[in-house]
Design a protein around this motif. Structure first.
Motif, short mmCIF file in Angstrom:
data_model
loop_
_atom_site.label_atom_id
_atom_site.label_comp_id
_atom_site.label_asym_id
_atom_site.label_seq_id
_atom_site.Cartn_x
_atom_site.Cartn_y
_atom_site.Cartn_z
N TYR A 1 -8.31 0.92 -18.66
CA TYR A 1 -8.69 2.24 -18.28
C TYR A 1 -9.06 2.62 -17.75
O TYR A 1 -8.88 4.65 -17.50
CB TYR A 1 -10.49 1.32 -18.84
N LEU A 2 -9.17 2.08 -16.14
CA LEU A 2 -8.73 3.06 -15.21
C LEU A 2 -7.19 3.46 -14.56
O LEU A 2 -6.62 3.85 -13.86
CB LEU A 2 -9.04 1.88 -13.90
N ARG A 3 -5.83 2.54 -16.08
CA ARG A 3 -5.05 3.45 -15.59
C ARG A 3 -4.19 3.40 -14.01
O ARG A 3 -3.09 4.23 -13.86
CB ARG A 3 -4.95 4.58 -15.86
N ARG A 4 -4.42 2.00 -13.82
CA ARG A 4 -4.23 1.67 -12.06
C ARG A 4 -4.00 -0.05 -12.27
O ARG A 4 -4.28 -0.52 -12.73
CB ARG A 4 -4.37 2.47 -11.07
N GLU A 5 -2.60 -0.10 -11.34
CA GLU A 5 -2.74 -1.75 -11.10
C GLU A 5 -3.58 -2.17 -10.33
O GLU A 5 -4.44 -1.80 -9.69
CB GLU A 5 -1.30 -1.90 -10.28
N LEU A 6 -4.24 -3.24 -11.28
CA LEU A 6 -5.65 -3.87 -10.91
C LEU A 6 -5.25 -5.49 -10.42
O LEU A 6 -4.20 -5.79 -9.33
CB LEU A 6 -6.45 -4.44 -12.21
N GLY A 7 -6.20 -6.07 -10.68
CA GLY A 7 -5.47 -7.56 -10.25
C GLY A 7 -4.03 -8.79 -10.88
O GLY A 7 -2.99 -7.53 -11.51
N SER A 8 -3.75 -9.26 -10.00
CA SER A 8 -2.60 -9.86 -10.16
C SER A 8 -2.28 -11.19 -11.25
O SER A 8 -3.06 -11.53 -12.09
CB SER A 8 -2.18 -10.86 -8.66
N THR A 9 -0.92 -10.08 -11.84
CA THR A 9 -0.71 -11.45 -13.25
C THR A 9 -0.45 -12.59 -12.87
O THR A 9 0.21 -13.07 -11.75
CB THR A 9 0.25 -10.90 -14.16
N ASP A 10 0.04 -13.89 -14.10
CA ASP A 10 0.33 -15.33 -13.51
C ASP A 10 1.82 -14.53 -13.26
O ASP A 10 2.69 -15.46 -12.21
CB ASP A 10 0.39 -15.48 -15.09
#
Length: 792
Positions: free
Chosen positions: A131-140
């Motif tokens: 919903y923020l349309r930006r990179e958030l936390g790290s993925t696996d």
């Protein structure tokens, strides 16, 4: 206004200010040096590789041939304030990596290295879908790639270098053909080598695939989709192996060894390219304020005080993990108190590290010189192994795998619908082509497993890495067409060795206990290494390989070599080193020793459960298919999918549409499936259909009068359909009452098939007012929705 150099100093950019002032010279530069440099002048020095002093240097680039494709390495254009920066490009995929290390020592008593690999949506030409349309936390994927980079570069930092260091990998562009993780490893190597950070590199890294029996270096995404091997090799100069990580489709040992040799050979081209860049830029390494190494005189004193006591503990095989640790800690406290009295000015770290060095030397020399391990085993023996399956009746599958006195892993298997598979985010899919996966293994390591107290939070990086290794070991044996999503959970109850390999063993048993038709059983083992290096050249003079290592052997050893596979071949490999590199010869011997141990473990596991159970447990889930004709889909689904939502809420089943007329029903238990059948019959009991003849005339009963027409039934259990005002009479009417129609009245209608868009029945009374005559038909009942079709 102040000069830019002074403004930079006022805002904290002391490196940039010093670089600018140094070029101009004069008294101002000297004054700023006195203000910004420590009194001893050791923490910083004027070096052209730091700060804006790098600005005058031209951008350098080298091109290396790796597997017949061109890889470009460049530096000097981007991120010049970092201690080191490099851009690596293969095809149209480019990654920038920066390296920065503080000049002030860290409070940590270890190498505080942080590696962050981040996937950028813009690099793949996408916008994040959150919903923020930006990179958030790290993925696996990002965390696992960061771990691979960390394991590749950490062994090459000098001993005692305890300075906060950060490696950031920034994706600049992704073409969807070349995977950027290999470029990030090479970029980290180049950034460190081109910086003034002390580091004994460079290294090179390649990915090796096996397509149609042929090894392919740095394969494209399309080639990887048909590759039986995914091997990442990080190599050092002189064909040294620094790090290995592999997933394989049960390939033969000789093919696996050949791929490693090919990968190590290809890394030499990258190493030479980075060395050329370093030479052209004239890199000078910084003078480190202090290396945290124990003074020799304190080490010698600790050795005199504690040698005999430590030797007695390490040669007493009656100790288990807890008692051995308690005995060593007791000796540690006594020795440290004596050392503090004799060396009152020594730092706490020097006292602690002196004792650690003595303990480490005694432990290693026992193995090197006397071929003795602390638990009494010889170098190639396994610990006692016990296996148990079907621990709890209600679980879909379960197993208990115990290795020695202190290694227990409880593995459980859970089945769920295919809708429960892991969904990849659009960025991961665009970058590396990862799709939904219906098999996952989750690894848990609670603090009580090592007799400790800790905060139980979410999954950390270590748990993610260990679970990913065990998952890669088991994935090749899972059938591709299995109708369920499989989740294996591995909970470590006690730990004194390689719990990830125990998870692979326990997971294999749990899958067979659950009735999953796996192709082969999988076992894994950890191999350790103790080396003796020459003081002059640093080369390995002698070494010992250890099978099935304990936790203390991993702590004091030089290698953690984990390999898993079936009786036929290899499925997963992970090699972590504490040395700057080892010869290929040692790696080949470790593979051979691991293969022998793996076969022995499989024989023990087969005594408990040799093959998958022929059927899944009665308490397990059930999958069936439902055929719903297009004409009846609206009735089955309900308005706004009301019927499907109600079905899932009341029975717990999950429905997914396979095609236009077929639905898959997943029920967690057979009783839930029985409830679902009854529910479907209930909502469809009044929806009977007969074979209607196009153009025939039928008797219809009016069930409801509406403004737009009348609702009629052709037979008792039929869902009423609308006979519109326009089809009631040749005359134009606004309400059915104009014709004197009433509820319960029977009228004659003609059948014209069904609407191709929504399947509704098309009837007409108006057409019967024409002079042509037709034959009246008699109807019988027949079910329209067919239940059944159990998925095997």
């Amino acid at each position: 206004f102040l000069p830019n150099s002074v403004m930079a100093a006022l805002t904290g950019c002391r490196r940039a200010a010093l670089g600018g002032l140094a070029t101009s010279g004069g008294g101002a530069a000297a004054r700023w040096r006195r203000l910004l440099l420590p009194p001893d002048g050791c923490a910083l020095r004027m070096a052209p590789a730091r700060g804006v002093a790098a600005e005058p240097g031209p951008c350098r680039m080298v091109t290396v041939d790796v597997g017949g494709r061109k890889m470009e390495l460049s530096s000097g254009k981007l991120a010049r304030f970092a201690d080191g920066s490099a851009v690596v490009q293969l095809g149209d995929t480019a990654v920038m990596v920066t390296a920065v290390s503080k000049t002030k020592p860290s409070a940590s008593q270890f190498m505080p290295l942080v590696v962050d690999y981040r996937q950028k949506a813009a690099a793949a030409g996408r916008i994040p879908t959150n919903y923020l349309r930006r990179e958030l936390g790290s993925t696996d994927k990002e965390i696992l790639t960061s771990r691979v980079i960390d394991r590749s570069i950490r062994p090459l930092f000098p001993a005692g270098y305890f300075y906060d260091t950060q490696i950031l990998c920034n994706l600049l562009a992704v073409d969807g053909v070349n995977d950027p993780d290999i470029l990030a490893i090479n970029g980290a190597s180049a950034a460190l080598a081109l910086s003034d950070i002390p580091w004994n590199g460079p290294i090179g890294a390649v990915r090796v695939g096996l397509v149609d029996g042929e090894t392919v270096v740095n394969p494209t995404r399309k080639q990887m989709s048909s590759s039986a091997l995914n091997l990442v090799v990080a190599g050092g100069p002189q064909n040294q192996v620094v790090m290995l990580e592999a997933t394989a489709e049960n390939i033969l040992q000789q093919d696996f060894c050949h791929a490693i040799k090919v990968g190590v050979k290809q890394t030499q081209q990258i190493i030479q390219g980075i060395q050329q860049l370093v030479k052209e830029r004239g890199v000078v390494k910084r003078t480190v304020q202090k290396f945290f190494i124990a003074p020799e005189e304190i080490v010698e004193c600790a050795k005199k005080l504690a040698f005999d006591k430590i030797y007695a503990v390490f040669t007493d095989s009656s100790h288990d993990k807890i008692s051995r640790d308690e005995a060593i800690n007791k000796i540690r406290l006594e020795t440290e108190e004596q050392l503090k009295e004799k060396f009152p000015e020594a730092e706490p770290y020097e006292i602690m590290e002196s004792f650690n060095l003595v303990s480490k030397d005694i432990f290693r020399n026992l193995i090197l010189n006397e071929y003795r391990r602390c638990d009494g085993r010889d170098l190639t023996s396994l610990r006692d192994i016990k296996c148990e399956v079907n621990m709890f009746k209600m679980l879909h599958g379960s197993a208990l795998f115990q290795r020695g006195q202190t290694q227990v892993v409880l593995c459980t298997v859970t089945f769920d619908s295919l809708e429960s598979s892991v969904k990849s985010d659009v960025i991961s899919t665009a970058v590396s082509g990862i799709k939904d996966k219906n098999f996952m293994l989750h690894y848990e390591f609670p603090p009580y497993a090592t007799n400790e107290i800790g905060k139980v939070t979410g999954m950390n990086r270590r748990e993610l890495g260990h679970g990913a290794l065990a998952e890669r070991a088991l994935k090749p044996i899972i059938p591709q067409d299995f109708p369920f999503t499989i989740r294996v959970t591995s909970e470590v109850l006690e730990s004194n060795g390689s719990s990830s390999m125990a998870s692979a063993c326990g997971g294999s048993l749990a899958l067979m206990d659950a009735g999953v038709p796996v192709s082969n059983a999988v076992a894994g083992v950890a191999i350790g290494l103790i080396t003796k290096c020459s003081l002059e050249k640093g080369d390995i003079e002698d070494y010992r390989l250890l099978t099935d290592i304990l936790g203390i052997e991993d702590y004091y050893g030089d290698m953690d070599f984990k390999m898993a596979g079936t009786s036929k071949g290899v499925t997963a490999l992970q090699v972590d080193l504490k040395l700057p590199g080892i010869p290929i010869k040692i790696v080949m011997e470790a593979i051979q020793q691991a293969t022998a141990a793996k076969r022995e473990i499989l024989q023990i596991m087969n005594q408990t459960l040799a093959k998958p159970r022929p059927n899944r447990k009665e308490s397990g889930p059930v999958v069936e298919t439902i055929h719903v004709p297009l004409s009846k889909r609206l009735r089955f689904v309900g308005p706004g999918a009301y019927n499907l939502k109600k079905l899932q809420a009341q029975t717990g089943v999950t429905l997914s549409q396979l095609d236009e007329e077929t639905y898959s029903v997943f029920a967690p238990t057979p009783s839930a499936m029985h409830e679902a059948r009854e529910f479907i019959r209930e909502i469809c009991k009044d929806d009977q259909e007969v074979n209607l003849e196009f153009g025939a005339v039928y008797t219809a009963t009016i069930t409801e009068i509406r403004d737009s027409g009348v609702m009629v039934k052709l037979y008792p259990n039929m869902t009423p359909v609308l006979l519109h005002n326009s089809q009631l009479d040749q005359r134009k009417i606004k309400h059915p009452s104009a014709l004197g129609l009433e509820v319960g009245q029977e009228i004659q209608v003609k059948y014209f098939g069904r609407d191709p868009t929504d399947g509704r029945m098309r009837l007409s009374r108006k057409i019967l007012q024409a002079p042509a005559t037709t034959v009246l038909k008699t109807l019988t009942d027949k079910n329209s929705i067919v239940l059944g079709g159990t998925v095997p």
